[in-house]
Design a protein around this motif. Structure first.
Motif, mmCIF file in Angstrom:
data_model
loop_
_atom_site.group_PDB
_atom_site.id
_atom_site.type_symbol
_atom_site.label_atom_id
_atom_site.label_comp_id
_atom_site.label_asym_id
_atom_site.label_seq_id
_atom_site.Cartn_x
_atom_site.Cartn_y
_atom_site.Cartn_z
ATOM 1 N N ARG A 1 0.851 -1.193 0.000
ATOM 2 C CA ARG A 1 0.000 0.000 0.000
ATOM 3 C C ARG A 1 0.881 1.235 0.000
ATOM 4 O O ARG A 1 1.959 1.234 0.577
ATOM 5 N N VAL B 1 0.772 4.967 1.414
ATOM 6 C CA VAL B 1 0.015 5.776 2.366
ATOM 7 C C VAL B 1 0.768 7.071 2.664
ATOM 8 O O VAL B 1 1.978 7.157 2.521
ATOM 9 N N SER C 1 5.514 3.364 0.934
ATOM 10 C CA SER C 1 4.880 2.175 0.370
ATOM 11 C C SER C 1 5.405 0.949 1.096
ATOM 12 O O SER C 1 6.620 0.761 1.203
ATOM 13 N N ALA D 1 0.539 -3.396 4.545
ATOM 14 C CA ALA D 1 -0.283 -2.742 5.560
ATOM 15 C C ALA D 1 0.087 -3.155 6.975
ATOM 16 O O ALA D 1 -0.041 -2.360 7.911
ATOM 17 N N ASP D 2 0.561 -4.385 7.154
ATOM 18 C CA ASP D 2 0.881 -4.854 8.502
ATOM 19 C C ASP D 2 2.336 -4.598 8.906
ATOM 20 O O ASP D 2 2.773 -5.012 9.978
ATOM 21 N N SER E 1 -0.930 0.400 8.525
ATOM 22 C CA SER E 1 -2.325 0.682 8.175
ATOM 23 C C SER E 1 -3.036 1.517 9.233
ATOM 24 O O SER E 1 -3.933 2.292 8.921
ATOM 25 N N GLY E 2 -2.633 1.408 10.474
ATOM 26 C CA GLY E 2 -3.250 2.180 11.545
ATOM 27 C C GLY E 2 -2.691 3.582 11.679
ATOM 28 O O GLY E 2 -3.243 4.413 12.396
ATOM 29 N N GLU F 1 -2.008 5.679 9.010
ATOM 30 C CA GLU F 1 -2.376 6.548 7.890
ATOM 31 C C GLU F 1 -3.252 7.706 8.359
ATOM 32 O O GLU F 1 -4.237 7.511 9.067
#
Length: 162
Positions: free
Chosen positions: A10, A12, A24, A27-28, A73-74, A76
């Motif tokens: 991803r 972000v 980039s 996500a984890d 991911s948390g 962003e």
């Protein structure tokens, strides 16, 4: 043959130390790895990798957080502050200066977590009691045994808070 697939990468936007940055990664991916490897911010340290020692602490939206277990991911769109975002060598933050004045470092490995946790506490409670400081820092590990100097440093910073 394995049925595992890799998580997609991803891209972000993070807000780190007052600046938007685009990264980039999967996500984890732990935020710590992004901060250190992609952004070359070495204040947060890799300690236990389990969120238990505090060496990797950063401030996310005003709250001290363990970046080794905080996924990209948390993060962003959230406001992230690292040790580098507090002050500079020429103008250290009030908390950083208090740690210098009280000579609260020995090996220095825990200092990032101690300073970032103290900063988040003082932002919430500008004039905490010693018991509140002890409670707040209780989950940050220091193997050198400079706890007394660390507590004195936080109390000094609290006395100097506006």
């Amino acid at each position: 043959m394995s049925d595992h697939t890799l998580a997609p990468v991803r891209t972000v936007t993070l807000h780190v130390n007052g600046q938007p940055v685009v990264v980039s990664a999967m996500a984890d991916t732990p935020l710590l790895l992004i901060l250190r490897n992609d952004l070359q911010l070495n204040g947060p340290k890799y300690g236990c990798g389990l969120g238990e020692c505090g060496a990797c602490t950063v401030i996310i939206d005003g709250v001290a957080a363990r970046s080794c277990v905080f996924p990209l991911s948390g993060a962003e769109g959230r406001t992230i502050t690292t040790l580098e975002g507090l002050g500079s060598r020429a103008q250290p933050h009030l908390v950083q200066q208090a740690f210098i004045d009280e000579q609260a470092a020995q090996c220095g490995y825990c200092m990032n977590g101690m300073i970032m946790t103290a900063k988040a506490l003082l932002d919430r409670i500008p004039h905490p009691s010693e018991e509140q400081v002890l409670n707040e820092l209780s989950a940050n590990l220091c193997r050198c045994g400079t706890h007394l100097e660390i507590i004195r440093a936080v109390m000094l910073a609290a006395r100097q808070m506006p």
